[in-house]
Design an enzyme around this catalytic site. Structure first.
Site, PDB file in Angstrom:
ATOM      1  N   SER A 105       0.839  -1.205   0.000  1.00 53.55           N
ATOM      2  CA  SER A 105       0.000   0.000   0.000  1.00 53.55           C
ATOM      3  C   SER A 105       0.873   1.254   0.000  1.00 53.55           C
ATOM      4  O   SER A 105       1.638   1.446  -0.944  1.00 53.55           O
ATOM      5  CB  SER A 105      -0.955  -0.078   1.202  1.00 53.55           C
ATOM      6  OG  SER A 105      -1.921   0.931   1.154  1.00 53.55           O
ATOM      7  N   ASP A 155     -10.241  -4.034  -4.960  1.00 53.46           N
ATOM      8  CA  ASP A 155      -9.568  -3.017  -4.132  1.00 53.46           C
ATOM      9  C   ASP A 155     -10.317  -1.681  -4.253  1.00 53.46           C
ATOM     10  O   ASP A 155     -10.376  -1.096  -5.336  1.00 53.46           O
ATOM     11  CB  ASP A 155      -8.118  -2.862  -4.618  1.00 53.46           C
ATOM     12  CG  ASP A 155      -7.282  -1.998  -3.694  1.00 53.46           C
ATOM     13  OD1 ASP A 155      -7.852  -1.144  -2.997  1.00 53.46           O
ATOM     14  OD2 ASP A 155      -6.048  -2.183  -3.663  1.00 53.46           O
ATOM     15  N   HIS A 186      -8.144  -4.597  -0.737  1.00 55.59           N
ATOM     16  CA  HIS A 186      -6.880  -3.899  -0.487  1.00 55.59           C
ATOM     17  C   HIS A 186      -5.994  -4.668   0.503  1.00 55.59           C
ATOM     18  O   HIS A 186      -4.778  -4.508   0.507  1.00 55.59           O
ATOM     19  CB  HIS A 186      -7.164  -2.485   0.031  1.00 55.59           C
ATOM     20  CG  HIS A 186      -5.980  -1.576  -0.043  1.00 55.59           C
ATOM     21  ND1 HIS A 186      -5.447  -1.124  -1.240  1.00 55.59           N
ATOM     22  CD2 HIS A 186      -5.193  -1.037   0.942  1.00 55.59           C
ATOM     23  CE1 HIS A 186      -4.401  -0.345  -1.000  1.00 55.59           C
ATOM     24  NE2 HIS A 186      -4.226  -0.280   0.310  1.00 55.59           N
TER      25      HIS A 186
HETATM   26  C1  MLT Z   1      -1.320   5.995  -0.183  1.00 54.92           C
HETATM   27  O1  MLT Z   1      -1.702   6.966   0.438  1.00 54.92           O
HETATM   28  O2  MLT Z   1      -0.139   5.707  -0.367  1.00 54.92           O
HETATM   29  C2  MLT Z   1      -2.383   5.099  -0.729  1.00 54.92           C
HETATM   30  O3  MLT Z   1      -3.623   5.766  -0.703  1.00 54.92           O
HETATM   31  C3  MLT Z   1      -2.447   3.824   0.016  1.00 54.92           C
HETATM   32  C4  MLT Z   1      -2.796   4.042   1.450  1.00 54.92           C
HETATM   33  O4  MLT Z   1      -1.892   4.236   2.235  1.00 54.92           O
HETATM   34  O5  MLT Z   1      -3.971   4.015   1.782  1.00 54.92           O
END
Ligand code: MLT
Length: 213
Positions: A105, A155, A186
């Protein structure tokens, strides 16, 4: 602490031939989160796991965002550089080779940014639920670096076309990209761990063959 210092954990590897892993957690995680996954997929590898320095309502991240999926791109660039410096210092301090990043992520997104901005620092990357970290990233020379991208078909955070654009950009930059979409959301699943482990095994076999040739 120097500017490039990050709170981190390091676990030495037991097999000198195993590529070290740089473990990069998601939003709200820390340096301990991905150690069990890293150890499961790469039992012999050295593991380097920093904690993101940006706090979003107290939750560690690797760069600032303005909203979900909307990134502060100046901060992305600055933080990718800072993390790359940390990795270079850590390589000297711990005596390890260039790592493969294993990011989830937000951690996958900073790993993608490092590939695009400081490609020399990583020998490859495993990007779990990654998206484009920069809107106007120019292709760089990724010289056949191996990259595995695992996306989730359900996701809600990463649109499929966004992950596909990242895969295309990395391919256009010369990376050897394998992009798979799993029937998950996700969050990480057992299928992620299995696919990462298989991909790393193939990578190690390829490196061994090159060493013998
Ligand atoms: C981010 O902010 O890098 C992406 O939205 C993934 C997350 O951290 O939720």
């Amino acid at each position: 602490m120097s500017a490039a210092a990050f709170i981190h954990r390091f676990e030495a590897g037991t097999g000198p031939e195993a590529t070290p892993l740089l473990l990069l957690h998601g939003t709200g995680g820390n340096e301990s989160d991905l150690l069990p996954l890293g150890r499961a997929v790469a039992p012999d590898a050295a593991l380097l796991a920093p904690r993101g320095k940006v706090l979003e309502h107290g939750m560690p991240r690797f760069f600032r965002r303005l909203a979900e999926g909307v990134f502060d791109e100046d901060d992305v660039r600055r933080r990718a550089d800072e993390l790359a410096d940390f990795v270079e210092n850590a390589r000297t301090r711990y005596g390890v080779g260039a790592p493969v990043a294993l990011g989830y992520s937000n951690g996958a997104n900073i790993a993608a940014a490092m590939l695009l901005l400081r490609p020399e620092v990583l020998s490859g990357a495993i990007l779990l639920r990654a998206m484009m970290p920069l809107t106007a990233a120019a292709p760089v020379d990724l010289a056949a670096k191996p990259v595995l991208i695992l996306s989730g078909a359900q996701d809600p955070i990463v649109p499929a076309e966004n992950a596909a654009r990242l895969a295309d950009l990395l391919r256009a930059s010369g990376a050897a990209v394998e992009h798979r979409t799993l029937p998950v959301g996700h969050g990480l699943s057992n299928a992620d761990a299995t696919m990462v482990q298989q991909w790393l095994r193939k990578l190690t076999a390829r490196i061994d063959k090159t060493a013998v040739a």
